[in-house]
Design an enzyme around this catalytic site. Structure first.
Site, short mmCIF file in Angstrom:
data_model
loop_
_atom_site.label_atom_id
_atom_site.label_comp_id
_atom_site.label_asym_id
_atom_site.label_seq_id
_atom_site.Cartn_x
_atom_site.Cartn_y
_atom_site.Cartn_z
CE1 TYR A 4 42.26 39.35 34.59
CE2 TYR A 4 41.47 37.59 33.16
CZ TYR A 4 41.23 38.70 33.93
OH TYR A 4 39.94 39.17 34.05
NE ARG A 50 37.67 42.47 32.83
CZ ARG A 50 37.80 42.52 34.15
NH1 ARG A 50 36.81 42.11 34.93
NH2 ARG A 50 38.89 42.98 34.71
CB CYS A 56 41.30 55.51 29.68
SG CYS A 56 42.18 54.91 28.23
CD GLU A 75 39.99 48.36 38.36
OE1 GLU A 75 39.15 47.64 38.96
OE2 GLU A 75 40.01 48.50 37.14
NE ARG A 80 41.76 44.75 37.44
CZ ARG A 80 42.55 45.28 38.37
NH1 ARG A 80 43.01 46.51 38.25
NH2 ARG A 80 42.89 44.58 39.44
NE ARG A 117 38.46 35.83 37.84
CZ ARG A 117 37.30 35.90 37.21
NH1 ARG A 117 36.81 37.07 36.84
NH2 ARG A 117 36.60 34.82 36.95
NE ARG A 153 41.22 55.99 19.29
CZ ARG A 153 40.07 55.36 19.25
NH1 ARG A 153 39.90 54.31 18.49
NH2 ARG A 153 39.06 55.78 19.98
#
Length: 119
Positions: A106, A6, A73, A76, A88, A114, A62
């Site tokens: 992050y 992540r 994609c 959120e 994210r 996080r 890409r």
């Protein structure tokens, strides 16, 4: 083994250059910290907060050579009070490394999302 990694980054603005630059920084950090090549990557799911509409984050991947990697994609969830301008990702990778060695990344303001696992 398949592992998921992540990451997130807060970008400066809702413009093409900011989204591409931020996503590039995030992808490069994840690839570098986890010692991965594009051949190790199975797929990547990108999300962007609803305020980011100027470009697809996957375009940055890409441009980095993810030509044979499935990318997608999504938007959120629009949660009131959520951190704005965040890209994210969740990357699925093939690796012999144990889950405990995966480096989740992050960056910038997204560190607040996080703090328990931010590098």
């Amino acid at each position: 083994m398949v592992r998921a990694i992540r990451g997130a980054i807060q970008v400066d603005a809702n413009d093409r250059d900011s989204i591409i630059a931020g996503t590039t920084e995030l992808v490069n950090a994840i690839m570098g910290r986890n010692e991965l090549t594009t051949d190790d990557v199975i797929s990547v799911l990108f999300t962007a907060t609803p305020d980011l509409t100027a470009e697809f984050p996957a375009l940055a991947a890409r441009k980095l050579g993810f030509h044979e990697v499935p990318l997608i994609c999504c938007t959120e969830i629009d949660v009131p009070g959520a951190l704005p301008r965040v890209v994210r990702l969740m990357a699925h990778v093939e690796t012999d490394r144990p889950r405990s060695e995966m480096q989740h990344v992050y960056l910038r303001g997204a560190v607040a999302l996080r703090q328990d696992i931010a590098q």
